[in-house]
Design a protein around this motif. Structure first.
Motif, PDB file in Angstrom:
ATOM      1  N   GLU A   1      -7.146  -9.100  -5.251  1.00  0.00           N
ATOM      2  CA  GLU A   1      -7.873  -7.998  -4.603  1.00  0.00           C
ATOM      3  C   GLU A   1      -7.080  -7.445  -3.429  1.00  0.00           C
ATOM      4  O   GLU A   1      -6.993  -6.223  -3.242  1.00  0.00           O
ATOM      5  N   ARG A   2      -6.511  -8.330  -2.604  1.00  0.00           N
ATOM      6  CA  ARG A   2      -5.736  -7.862  -1.456  1.00  0.00           C
ATOM      7  C   ARG A   2      -4.496  -7.093  -1.916  1.00  0.00           C
ATOM      8  O   ARG A   2      -4.175  -6.021  -1.372  1.00  0.00           O
TER       9      ARG A   2
ATOM     10  N   VAL B   1      -3.973  -5.464  -4.745  1.00  0.00           N
ATOM     11  CA  VAL B   1      -4.370  -4.186  -5.328  1.00  0.00           C
ATOM     12  C   VAL B   1      -4.766  -3.209  -4.235  1.00  0.00           C
ATOM     13  O   VAL B   1      -4.387  -2.029  -4.251  1.00  0.00           O
ATOM     14  N   ARG B   2      -5.526  -3.682  -3.266  1.00  0.00           N
ATOM     15  CA  ARG B   2      -5.983  -2.817  -2.186  1.00  0.00           C
ATOM     16  C   ARG B   2      -4.804  -2.283  -1.381  1.00  0.00           C
ATOM     17  O   ARG B   2      -4.761  -1.089  -1.024  1.00  0.00           O
ATOM     18  N   GLU B   3      -3.846  -3.162  -1.056  1.00  0.00           N
ATOM     19  CA  GLU B   3      -2.706  -2.709  -0.268  1.00  0.00           C
ATOM     20  C   GLU B   3      -1.815  -1.748  -1.062  1.00  0.00           C
ATOM     21  O   GLU B   3      -1.268  -0.802  -0.511  1.00  0.00           O
ATOM     22  N   ARG B   4      -1.680  -2.005  -2.349  1.00  0.00           N
ATOM     23  CA  ARG B   4      -0.883  -1.089  -3.159  1.00  0.00           C
ATOM     24  C   ARG B   4      -1.533   0.292  -3.212  1.00  0.00           C
ATOM     25  O   ARG B   4      -0.857   1.321  -3.076  1.00  0.00           O
ATOM     26  N   ALA B   5      -2.853   0.315  -3.374  1.00  0.00           N
ATOM     27  CA  ALA B   5      -3.568   1.587  -3.447  1.00  0.00           C
ATOM     28  C   ALA B   5      -3.493   2.350  -2.132  1.00  0.00           C
ATOM     29  O   ALA B   5      -3.446   3.583  -2.111  1.00  0.00           O
ATOM     30  N   ALA B   6      -3.471   1.582  -1.030  1.00  0.00           N
ATOM     31  CA  ALA B   6      -3.426   2.221   0.288  1.00  0.00           C
ATOM     32  C   ALA B   6      -2.013   2.590   0.704  1.00  0.00           C
ATOM     33  O   ALA B   6      -1.819   3.202   1.763  1.00  0.00           O
TER      34      ALA B   6
ATOM     35  N   THR C   1      -0.366 -11.325  -8.647  1.00  0.00           N
ATOM     36  CA  THR C   1       0.547 -10.306  -8.132  1.00  0.00           C
ATOM     37  C   THR C   1       1.983 -10.773  -8.334  1.00  0.00           C
ATOM     38  O   THR C   1       2.256 -11.977  -8.436  1.00  0.00           O
TER      39      THR C   1
END
Length: 514
Positions: free
Chosen positions: A97-98, A100-105, A139
């Protein structure tokens, strides 16, 4: 300038070194020290005065956290929290989750090149195994998850290639883990110092005036830099406006590890000596030696076997432990021996007896009843972390089955005359002495039944174990002003104790009164 804390209360005055004064009092501070404690309204015959009205709030000595890893604590808030993961799969899901979130941001490191660091897992109760494949599936970034006890770490394949090439294990323990985690400080000095200042400010909001920093590495230069950046203020008694929030908002005793023992001896560093140029805020702390491992990692050295048949690890032979401790004492450094299992504690006490010197045992989590009286007899302080009892109670009941009644034996140690010194071991537990005090008094947290309540201690004993001074004239003006009477508070109220003001050498480092 003289500062007067006007109209405060001192809980159970005899417990804090004050006699002959009761009811509302004025506490007079001058040149960084307490000059008088007298009936409220009588502190009038003084020079230039700043009055801080307390309106009946309670005044206690400033609090100390006597075992922290401060730089790691300053970084922890920026790391992935995996402390609530109930399984390896759940921890891996948090990593996914972390990432994916950082990649999206579009966050730094989203390219997959920088390390994703998590902290706080406890795998002793997990139903599944922490494997590389679990983290690899989460990841392709290097991932290092650090256990909540700091004694093991879990790496995926990318992290293993970078930090531990040739190591087949997903979970590294003790020295192998320490070697990896010591490489994870990616921030530059200025950034780390800014985070340290944030952590110092947060500590002041909990009434903290001092720490014993047992961070790994050579901490003299680190803290000289931080104190220099803050101006090294310590004893000027300048009231409200002196550098609030910088890393000089704490007294610091810095520990020394074995690899730096010769260096410290060569420099003539001696425990308790103040470092010039830091306003008296920075002093030399103890020599820290890690004699065994930890409970969750199943490396704490015990006389009885763990369920898997092991007894833990001894990082040093008894002769090696005595040799290092004697060298330290001969050079003026107080030994502080990390010992968690009962066999490790016995060997540490034997070593103190062999060198005919006192010192500290850090953690002292499991102690044979026959060894409890030896702490006072040998002049060894039990430097303990009561909040660990709440974190570890379920693990202790499983791994130390039938023996957890002598785990964290605070009441037994106190009854035997041992000196108690409370800490957090932050980031293992939060840097908050009120959490430690609450756990020591109530032996409970989160609404659970008290765990071995026979080992609870009174609030005044717990508070003294979290302080270094009294409220007597001549003592440092290191104080905390509270909105509750700590000696009449419930464990839950202690845990959430509102701190109105904190003063370090007469200088306000936290102010919630205005």
């Amino acid at each position: 300038m003289t500062v007067v804390l006007a109209g405060g209360r001192i809980p159970a005055v005899s417990a804090f070194g004050v006699s002959g004064v009761d009811g509302l009092v004025d506490v007079v501070l001058d040149e960084g020290r307490i000059s008088a404690v007298q009936p409220a309204g009588t502190a009038t015959d003084v020079g230039t005065v700043e009055r801080i009205p307390l309106d009946g709030r309670w005044v206690v000595p400033g609090l100390w956290d006597q075992h922290v890893h401060f730089t790691q604590w300053a970084q922890t808030a920026r790391r992935l929290d995996v402390s609530r993961a109930a399984s390896a799969a759940e921890a891996a899901a948090l990593v996914r989750e972390r990432a994916v979130r950082e990649r999206a941001a579009g966050a730094s490191g989203a390219s997959g090149d920088d390390v994703l660091v998590g902290f706080g897992f406890h795998d002793a109760l997990w139903p599944d195994e922490p494997t590389r494949s679990l983290l690899d599936a989460a990841t392709d970034r290097p991932v290092v998850l650090i256990a909540g006890d700091l004694h093991c770490s879990w790496l995926n394949s990318a992290a293993a290639r970078r930090f531990a090439p040739g190591t087949p294990d997903a979970v590294l323990r003790e020295d192998a883990s320490f070697a990896v985690t010591s490489l994870l400080t990616a921030a530059d000095d200025a950034t780390l110092d800014r985070w340290a200042a944030d952590a110092a400010r947060a500590a002041a909001t909990r009434g903290v005036v001092g720490i014993v920093d047992l961070e790994y590495g050579w901490n003299l230069d680190v803290w000289m830099r931080r104190m220099g950046a803050g101006g090294g203020r310590g004893g000027d008694g300048v009231g409200r406006n002196g550098g609030e929030g910088d890393a000089a908002g704490l007294r610091v005793e810095f520990g020394i590890y074995g690899e730096h023992l010769d260096r410290a001896a060569g420099l003539g560093l001696r425990t308790g000596a103040a470092i010039p140029g830091t306003g008296g805020l920075l002093t030399v702390g103890p020599f820290k030696v890690i004699s065994d491992g930890s409970l969750n990692t199943r490396t704490a050295l015990c006389s009885h076997a763990y369920p898997d048949g092991g007894h833990g690890v001894a990082n040093l032979t008894p002769a090696e432990l005595v040799e290092r401790m004697r060298f330290a004492v001969d050079h003026g450094l107080e030994p502080a021996v990390h010992a968690i299992g009962d066999e490790a504690n016995r060997r540490a006490l034997d070593a103190f007896a062999a060198i005919s010197a006192g010192g500290r045992i850090e953690h002292a989590q499991l102690i044979d009843p026959a060894d409890v009286p030896r702490f006072a007899r040998l002049g060894v302080t039990a430097s303990v972390q009561p909040e660990h009892a709440m974190d570890d109670r379920d693990v202790a009941d499983r791994l130390w089955q039938g023996r957890s009644g002598r785990a964290f034996p605070l009441a037994d140690l106190h009854a035997a005359g041992a000196r108690l010194a409370f800490g957090s071991d932050a980031p293992v537990a939060p840097l908050d002495p009120w959490a430690a005090i609450a756990s020591a008094v109530g032996r409970t947290r989160d609404g659970r039944e008290p765990w071995h309540p026979e080992q609870a201690i009174p609030a005044d004993v717990a508070l003294r174990a979290s302080t270094r001074s009294t409220l007597s004239p001549g003592q440092p003006a290191d104080l905390a002003v509270l909105d509750r009477d700590p000696l009449a508070a419930s464990p839950d109220e202690l845990r959430t104790m509102p701190v109105a003001t904190t003063l370090l050498a007469g200088r306000v480092t936290h102010d919630a009164l205005r």
